[in-house]
Design a protein around this motif. Structure first.
Motif, PDB file in Angstrom:
ATOM      1  N   THR A  55     -39.564   9.072 -21.597  1.00 44.21           N
ATOM      2  CA  THR A  55     -39.639   9.795 -22.351  1.00 44.21           C
ATOM      3  C   THR A  55     -38.214  10.354 -22.644  1.00 44.21           C
ATOM      4  O   THR A  55     -37.311  10.685 -22.465  1.00 44.21           O
ATOM      5  CB  THR A  55     -39.803  11.660 -21.880  1.00 44.21           C
ATOM      6  OG1 THR A  55     -41.399  11.628 -21.322  1.00 44.21           O
ATOM      7  CG2 THR A  55     -40.147  12.496 -23.501  1.00 44.21           C
ATOM      8  N   LYS A  56     -37.759  10.823 -23.999  1.00 46.65           N
ATOM      9  CA  LYS A  56     -36.375  10.306 -24.589  1.00 46.65           C
ATOM     10  C   LYS A  56     -37.040  12.228 -25.363  1.00 46.65           C
ATOM     11  O   LYS A  56     -37.722  11.946 -25.952  1.00 46.65           O
ATOM     12  CB  LYS A  56     -35.792   9.449 -25.789  1.00 46.65           C
ATOM     13  CG  LYS A  56     -36.108   8.246 -24.904  1.00 46.65           C
ATOM     14  CD  LYS A  56     -34.951   7.890 -24.373  1.00 46.65           C
ATOM     15  CE  LYS A  56     -35.868   6.767 -23.761  1.00 46.65           C
ATOM     16  NZ  LYS A  56     -34.401   6.094 -22.084  1.00 46.65           N
ATOM     17  N   GLU A  58     -35.767  13.674 -28.422  1.00 49.18           N
ATOM     18  CA  GLU A  58     -36.244  13.091 -30.264  1.00 49.18           C
ATOM     19  C   GLU A  58     -35.322  14.480 -31.259  1.00 49.18           C
ATOM     20  O   GLU A  58     -35.270  14.163 -31.932  1.00 49.18           O
ATOM     21  CB  GLU A  58     -37.279  13.396 -30.518  1.00 49.18           C
ATOM     22  CG  GLU A  58     -38.455  12.292 -29.529  1.00 49.18           C
ATOM     23  CD  GLU A  58     -40.085  12.504 -29.547  1.00 49.18           C
ATOM     24  OE1 GLU A  58     -39.890  11.521 -30.548  1.00 49.18           O
ATOM     25  OE2 GLU A  58     -40.734  14.058 -29.662  1.00 49.18           O
ATOM     26  N   VAL A  75     -29.745  12.733 -29.726  1.00 47.13           N
ATOM     27  CA  VAL A  75     -31.085  12.159 -29.284  1.00 47.13           C
ATOM     28  C   VAL A  75     -30.745  10.966 -28.480  1.00 47.13           C
ATOM     29  O   VAL A  75     -30.497  10.324 -29.082  1.00 47.13           O
ATOM     30  CB  VAL A  75     -31.518  11.785 -30.604  1.00 47.13           C
ATOM     31  CG1 VAL A  75     -33.060  11.440 -31.476  1.00 47.13           C
ATOM     32  CG2 VAL A  75     -31.349  13.645 -31.769  1.00 47.13           C
ATOM     33  N   LYS A 131     -42.021  16.814 -31.061  1.00 48.18           N
ATOM     34  CA  LYS A 131     -41.154  16.278 -30.733  1.00 48.18           C
ATOM     35  C   LYS A 131     -39.969  17.294 -29.627  1.00 48.18           C
ATOM     36  O   LYS A 131     -40.234  18.046 -29.323  1.00 48.18           O
ATOM     37  CB  LYS A 131     -40.050  16.589 -31.761  1.00 48.18           C
ATOM     38  CG  LYS A 131     -40.492  15.680 -33.675  1.00 48.18           C
ATOM     39  CD  LYS A 131     -39.051  15.781 -34.408  1.00 48.18           C
ATOM     40  CE  LYS A 131     -39.669  14.976 -35.049  1.00 48.18           C
ATOM     41  NZ  LYS A 131     -39.061  14.288 -35.992  1.00 48.18           N
ATOM     42  N   SER A 133     -37.200  18.367 -26.854  1.00 50.84           N
ATOM     43  CA  SER A 133     -36.082  19.290 -27.179  1.00 50.84           C
ATOM     44  C   SER A 133     -35.338  19.576 -26.091  1.00 50.84           C
ATOM     45  O   SER A 133     -36.531  19.606 -25.339  1.00 50.84           O
ATOM     46  CB  SER A 133     -37.213  20.482 -27.995  1.00 50.84           C
ATOM     47  OG  SER A 133     -35.823  21.498 -28.799  1.00 50.84           O
TER      48      SER A 133
END
Length: 176
Positions: A55-56, A58, A75, A131, A133
């Motif tokens: 997971t990154k 966004e 991001v 998204k 966060s």
């Protein structure tokens, strides 16, 4: 793979837990793997995938800090951080690594009868408006938390020398 579950599976579950019910994310997975074993190699591969494919973020927030509290999260950064703690010294500081290669070097440098704790953190994230966060829906920073601590064990087993006649008299196994 690791004994109970792979790191990637654990992190996916942690992502769901932290975004749905933060109470469930308080459990720290603790395991021990032997240096040079298939489990240790699987650990390194799982951590490599976690940083590369996990997971990154966004979205970002100007007040969101990394696990050391000094850099703004960007991001595309992984929501996970990996570090190690050398348990062979009195220093209990966790040293974060930029990539798994740094961690592999530390594991390879272990001498006989030494240990290394590999620590996995969630930098603090939630799903807001679909998204990933670093802040929650109320625009509050989410605290980083430790998810796992895997001990890499490099102890050497010494098998004693015994006289076979103590256990076998040539025909039968003795009482020893």
């Amino acid at each position: 793979m690791l004994k109970k579950r792979s790191i990637a599976t654990m992190m996916a579950a942690a992502t769901v837990a932290t975004s749905v019910a933060p109470v469930f994310a308080a459990t720290i997975v603790k395991e021990t793997v032997k240096k040079g074993s298939d489990e240790q190699k699987a650990l390194v591969n799982d951590l490599r995938k976690l940083l590369a494919e996990g997971t990154k973020f966004e979205v970002t927030h100007e007040n969101a800090l990394d696990t050391e509290g000094n850099d703004t999260i960007k991001v595309g950064d992984s929501v996970y951080a990996i570090g190690y703690r050398d348990v062979n010294t009195t220093d209990s500081t966790v040293t974060l690594v930029n990539n798994v290669l740094e961690l592999e070097k530390q594991i390879e440098a272990l001498k006989d009868d030494q240990f290394l704790n590999v620590v996995v953190y969630d930098k603090g994230h939630a799903i807001v408006n679909g998204k990933v966060s670093p802040v929650n829906a109320k625009n509050q920073d989410i605290k980083a938390e430790q998810l796992a601590e895997i001990t890499v064990d490099n102890t050497v087993s010494v098998i004693g020398e015994y006289d076979i006649t103590d256990f076998y008299d040539g025909e039968y196994v003795t009482a020893e």
